[in-house]
Write a protein that holds these residues in place. Structure first.
Motif, mmCIF file in Angstrom:
data_model
loop_
_atom_site.group_PDB
_atom_site.id
_atom_site.type_symbol
_atom_site.label_atom_id
_atom_site.label_comp_id
_atom_site.label_asym_id
_atom_site.label_seq_id
_atom_site.Cartn_x
_atom_site.Cartn_y
_atom_site.Cartn_z
ATOM 1 N N VAL A 20 37.358 39.620 27.854
ATOM 2 C CA VAL A 20 37.776 39.835 29.260
ATOM 3 C C VAL A 20 38.678 41.162 29.277
ATOM 4 N N THR A 21 38.178 42.139 30.042
ATOM 5 C CA THR A 21 39.116 43.290 30.344
ATOM 6 C C THR A 21 39.474 43.394 31.776
ATOM 7 N N GLY A 22 39.050 42.625 32.619
ATOM 8 C CA GLY A 22 39.621 42.543 33.976
ATOM 9 C C GLY A 22 39.417 41.316 34.611
ATOM 10 N N GLY A 23 40.045 41.032 35.804
ATOM 11 C CA GLY A 23 39.917 39.860 36.491
ATOM 12 C C GLY A 23 40.929 39.467 37.721
ATOM 13 N N THR A 24 41.960 40.091 37.437
ATOM 14 C CA THR A 24 43.214 39.724 38.385
ATOM 15 C C THR A 24 43.355 40.966 39.353
ATOM 16 N N SER A 25 42.924 42.251 38.776
ATOM 17 C CA SER A 25 43.297 43.319 39.573
ATOM 18 C C SER A 25 42.615 43.149 40.949
ATOM 19 N N THR A 26 43.225 43.772 41.960
ATOM 20 C CA THR A 26 42.748 43.791 43.474
ATOM 21 C C THR A 26 42.597 45.055 43.862
ATOM 22 N N THR A 27 42.815 46.163 42.959
ATOM 23 C CA THR A 27 42.730 47.527 43.463
ATOM 24 C C THR A 27 41.519 48.005 43.248
ATOM 25 N N GLN A 28 40.781 48.012 42.117
ATOM 26 C CA GLN A 28 39.656 48.638 41.795
ATOM 27 C C GLN A 28 38.366 47.831 42.393
ATOM 28 N N HIS A 29 38.286 46.485 41.873
ATOM 29 C CA HIS A 29 37.122 45.789 42.587
ATOM 30 C C HIS A 29 37.838 44.817 43.498
ATOM 31 N N LYS A 30 37.120 44.739 44.781
ATOM 32 C CA LYS A 30 37.786 43.820 45.826
ATOM 33 C C LYS A 30 37.253 42.506 45.630
ATOM 34 N N THR A 31 36.349 42.258 44.725
ATOM 35 C CA THR A 31 35.739 40.908 44.431
ATOM 36 C C THR A 31 36.843 40.117 43.400
ATOM 37 N N HIS A 32 37.709 40.825 42.785
ATOM 38 C CA HIS A 32 38.777 40.240 41.683
ATOM 39 C C HIS A 32 39.943 39.764 42.483
ATOM 40 N N GLY A 33 40.488 38.847 41.783
ATOM 41 C CA GLY A 33 41.723 38.530 42.078
ATOM 42 C C GLY A 33 42.011 37.355 41.623
ATOM 43 N N PRO A 34 43.568 36.862 41.782
ATOM 44 C CA PRO A 34 43.728 35.430 41.347
ATOM 45 C C PRO A 34 42.998 34.458 41.941
ATOM 46 N N GLY A 35 42.491 33.246 41.369
ATOM 47 C CA GLY A 35 41.748 32.330 41.648
ATOM 48 C C GLY A 35 40.162 32.516 41.921
ATOM 49 N N LYS A 36 39.574 33.886 41.582
ATOM 50 C CA LYS A 36 38.447 33.861 41.823
ATOM 51 C C LYS A 36 37.724 34.060 40.615
ATOM 52 N N ALA A 37 36.327 33.543 40.716
ATOM 53 C CA ALA A 37 35.802 33.349 39.452
ATOM 54 C C ALA A 37 34.800 34.585 38.816
ATOM 55 N N ILE A 38 35.144 35.648 39.126
ATOM 56 C CA ILE A 38 34.626 36.973 38.597
ATOM 57 C C ILE A 38 35.586 37.638 37.907
ATOM 58 N N VAL A 39 34.893 37.974 36.656
ATOM 59 C CA VAL A 39 35.950 38.806 35.587
ATOM 60 C C VAL A 39 34.991 39.963 35.073
ATOM 61 N N ASP A 40 35.622 40.888 34.368
ATOM 62 C CA ASP A 40 34.930 41.929 33.758
ATOM 63 C C ASP A 40 34.754 41.703 32.205
ATOM 64 N N LEU A 41 33.823 41.941 31.402
ATOM 65 C CA LEU A 41 33.613 41.613 29.988
ATOM 66 C C LEU A 41 33.118 42.972 29.492
ATOM 67 N N ARG A 42 33.987 43.230 28.450
ATOM 68 C CA ARG A 42 33.781 44.556 27.632
ATOM 69 C C ARG A 42 31.996 44.409 27.153
ATOM 70 N N SER A 43 31.344 45.371 27.388
ATOM 71 C CA SER A 43 29.921 45.557 27.187
ATOM 72 C C SER A 43 29.628 46.259 25.815
ATOM 73 N N SER A 44 30.344 46.430 24.915
ATOM 74 C CA SER A 44 30.090 46.853 23.576
ATOM 75 C C SER A 44 29.373 46.230 22.641
ATOM 76 N N ASP A 45 29.426 44.845 22.865
ATOM 77 C CA ASP A 45 29.108 43.976 21.763
ATOM 78 C C ASP A 45 27.526 43.788 21.999
ATOM 79 N N GLN A 46 26.744 44.212 21.004
ATOM 80 C CA GLN A 46 25.199 44.215 21.049
ATOM 81 C C GLN A 46 24.763 42.815 21.337
ATOM 82 N N LYS A 47 25.181 41.942 20.661
ATOM 83 C CA LYS A 47 24.519 40.727 20.914
ATOM 84 C C LYS A 47 24.904 40.047 22.403
ATOM 85 N N LEU A 48 26.109 40.479 22.883
ATOM 86 C CA LEU A 48 26.410 40.063 24.315
ATOM 87 C C LEU A 48 25.276 40.786 25.156
#
Length: 90
Positions: A20-48
């Motif tokens: 998880v690289t983000g999820g509680t920030s409210t500045t860049q993504h308006k959909t992120h924030g505490p209590g919200k079920a939206i996170v950013d995941l690092r995309s460099s893993d080829q299996k993922l």
């Protein structure tokens, strides 16, 4: 809690590293924030990357491939996955 369960299911099913690289920030993504079920995941893993692009996400989990500035891309060249587990169902 459903976000944690969805991320654990993704990790278990794809056998990949889930970072998880983000999820509680409210500045860049308006959909992120505490209590919200939206996170950013690092995309460099080829299996993922193969797991997500192969349509294998758990039921009710959606994604966007995004660049660092939050621009959505369908080309698979973003630097993170924007994972939405709001409708996750085990």
């Amino acid at each position: 809690m459903k976000t944690i369960l969805a991320l654990k299911q993704i990790k278990d099913e794809c056998g990949c590293e889930v970072v998880v690289t983000g999820g509680t920030s409210t500045t860049q993504h308006k959909t992120h924030g505490p209590g919200k079920a939206i996170v950013d995941l690092r995309s460099s893993d080829q299996k993922l990357r193969a797991y997500i692009k192969g349509g294998k996400l758990p039921k009710g989990v959606t994604y966007l491939d995004e660049t660092e500035t939050g621009v959505k891309t369908a080309l698979g060249n973003g630097n993170h996955w924007h994972i939405n587990a709001n409708c996750y169902q085990k």
